[in-house]
Design an enzyme around this catalytic site. Structure first.
Site, PDB file in Angstrom:
ATOM      1  N   LYS A   5       0.727  -1.078  -0.012  1.00  0.00           N
ATOM      2  CA  LYS A   5      -0.137  -0.002   0.095  1.00  0.00           C
ATOM      3  C   LYS A   5       0.938   1.394   0.158  1.00  0.00           C
ATOM      4  CE  LYS A   5      -4.073  -2.251   2.955  1.00  0.00           C
ATOM      5  NZ  LYS A   5      -4.811  -2.358   2.064  1.00  0.00           N
ATOM      6  N   CYS A  12     -14.147  -5.067   3.861  1.00  0.00           N
ATOM      7  CA  CYS A  12     -13.445  -5.542   4.800  1.00  0.00           C
ATOM      8  C   CYS A  12     -13.469  -5.206   5.948  1.00  0.00           C
ATOM      9  CB  CYS A  12     -11.468  -5.796   4.457  1.00  0.00           C
ATOM     10  SG  CYS A  12     -11.575  -6.794   3.340  1.00  0.00           S
TER      11      CYS A  12
HETATM   12  N1  PLP Z   1      -6.084  -2.560   7.922  1.00  0.00           N
HETATM   13  C1  PLP Z   1      -6.029  -1.699   6.573  1.00  0.00           C
HETATM   14  C2  PLP Z   1      -6.998  -0.527   7.804  1.00  0.00           C
HETATM   15  C3  PLP Z   1      -6.466  -2.078   6.281  1.00  0.00           C
HETATM   16  O1  PLP Z   1      -6.974  -1.249   5.088  1.00  0.00           O
HETATM   17  C4  PLP Z   1      -5.579  -3.422   5.428  1.00  0.00           C
HETATM   18  C5  PLP Z   1      -5.835  -2.996   3.880  1.00  0.00           C
HETATM   19  O2  PLP Z   1      -6.980  -3.224   3.041  1.00  0.00           O
HETATM   20  C6  PLP Z   1      -5.389  -4.172   5.874  1.00  0.00           C
HETATM   21  C7  PLP Z   1      -4.957  -3.931   7.314  1.00  0.00           C
HETATM   22  C8  PLP Z   1      -4.697  -5.312   6.114  1.00  0.00           C
HETATM   23  O3  PLP Z   1      -3.840  -5.085   4.753  1.00  0.00           O
HETATM   24  P1  PLP Z   1      -2.850  -6.421   4.238  1.00  0.00           P
HETATM   25  O4  PLP Z   1      -4.087  -7.370   3.223  1.00  0.00           O
HETATM   26  O5  PLP Z   1      -2.084  -5.901   3.654  1.00  0.00           O
HETATM   27  O6  PLP Z   1      -2.409  -7.172   5.731  1.00  0.00           O
END
Ligand code: PLP
Length: 408
Positions: free
Chosen positions: A225, A363
């Protein structure tokens, strides 16, 4: 001088077309695009240096190990850590939080203990704590989100108490664009002898972050990200807390000595890096951090804030639109709904014009329920987006509103 046209030239993918239109990429909260420098770092690693790290004494192994450890130093510096001993490479935010929930949670949580989260957590900072509390008999408490998208800090004061063992909170919301006062939550946690974990997935790419200023004990983020490759992220933890934790995964570099019936553990951070790590990706993340530091995180934040405010204002002009989250202090995320337009239909219609946005629950199912909707559309901006792209996006949303409105 922040020159967005020059920045864009460094991202090869931004030059492509989708459905015959120039790509307008507004799905940055899901993953960012990669500058040439990061792509080149991966290629150079595989073309010139590739070897497994730590174990070899040959030249390539030494070069790969040095580059990997240099990336660790860069990431630690980027988030203001005093040094790199508390910086563990993981696959991303999700794995980082699972590491803490497992390695810290199983050792330290008991029946009667409480973990305090918020209603706005991403599933990655909720489900690991559900699993940890179910395994230990501890329980979850939730700081409510107010209607304006900010946290109810009075309620936080009430919830965080002597039973609290850990407070875990997103730094910035991937739905509401809120930047939470996690420093204040860290103070409340510490006043009660609890630890503070910050989910920095949506802050590390967009705001200057200093873990010492935040006063947190754990900070998790994802490389993909923040211009880096997929498959790599990090967990920073206070070294003395990481020292006390049991390992997460067993095997590989995390050991010191192995006997048939027991083993001893390597020093931190290696104790938490079992098996062959994502070496090239970590090196690519180091290159991403170099790129972000060259631009300056203050400048990145200013650009996104300006663009976010412009986008908020322009989208507000669309008839009957609902935009979620606070009006001020936002990150470059716009979650919204239009009456009579399903977010998935809107995404599809925008895709026909080469505009990539996201729709769904992002999510964050409990938060989406709290907003009283089934889904939202979300446009998320990054350091390479422009006002012209905002205009194209708002014009396409307006056309979609008229198109679907005609059937209503
Ligand atoms: N936490 C937040 C606030 C997020 O926006 C995301 C991904 O969208 C994640 C955690 C999870 O990230 P990752 O899928 O790279 O582990």
């Amino acid at each position: 001088m922040y020159d967005v046209a020059e920045i864009r030239r460094e991202f090869p993918i931004l030059g492509r077309e989708v459905n015959g239109k120039p790509l307008v990429y507004l799905d940055n909260a899901a993953t960012s695009q990669k500058p040439r420098r990061v792509i080149d770092a991966l290629t150079e690693h595989y073309e010139q240096h590739n070897a497994n790290i730590k174990r070899g004494v040959h030249r390539l192994a030494e070069e790969s190990t040095a580059a990997y450890e240099e990336a660790r130093e860069k990431v630690a510096r980027f988030i203001g850590a005093a040094d790199a001993t508390g910086l563990v490479f993981t696959r991303g935010t999700t794995e980082s939080i699972n590491l803490v929930a497992y390695a810290w949670g199983r050792k330290n949580l008991r029946e009667g203990d409480e973990i305090v989260l918020t209603e706005s957590e991403h599933h990655s900072n909720l489900v690991p704590w559900q699993i940890a509390t179910q395994a230990t008999g501890a329980r979850l408490r939730f700081i409510p989100v107010r209607d304006d998208g900010t946290l109810d800090l009075n309620e936080a004061e009430r919830l965080i108490g002597p039973k609290t063992k850990l407070v875990a909170c997103i730094h910035a919301s991937n739905v509401l664009a809120t930047v939470n006062t996690v420093g204040r939550l860290a103070e409340m946690a510490h006043e009660n002898g609890a630890l503070m974990l910050v989910d920095g997935a949506q802050s590390a790419p967009h705001l200057p972050v200093d873990v010492q200023e935040l006063g947190c004990d754990f900070f998790a983020a994802s490389g993909h990200k923040m211009l880096g490759p997929t498959g790599v992220g990090f967990l920073w933890g206070q070294p003395e807390i990481l020292e006390e934790m049991d390992p997460f995964l067993g095997g590989g570099e995390m050991i010191r000595e192995v006997h048939l019936y027991h083993s001893t553990w390597n020093d931190i951070p290696h104790k938490f890096e079992a098996g062959t790590m994502n070496v090239a990706q970590a090196i690519g993340l180091g290159a991403a951090v170099d790129y972000l530091e060259d631009l300056g995180m203050e400048s990145v934040r200013e650009h996104e804030q300006r663009l976010g405010e412009y986008a908020y204002r322009r989208l507000s002009e669309v008839e009957d639109v609902t935009i979620y989250g606070p009006e001020d202090g936002r990150t470059g995320i716009l979650s919204f709904n239009l009456p009579e337009v399903h977010p998935h239909d809107l995404s599809q219609l925008l895709d026909e014009e080469g505009i990539a946005i996201r729709s769904g629950h992002h999510c964050c199912q409990p938060l989406i329920r709290r907003l009283g909707v089934a889904a939202t559309s979300r446009a998320s901006f990054y350091l390479y987006n422009t006002e012209e792209e905002v205009d194209a996006f708002v014009a396409a949303v307006t056309r979609a509103r008229e198109f679907f409105g005609a059937f209503a």
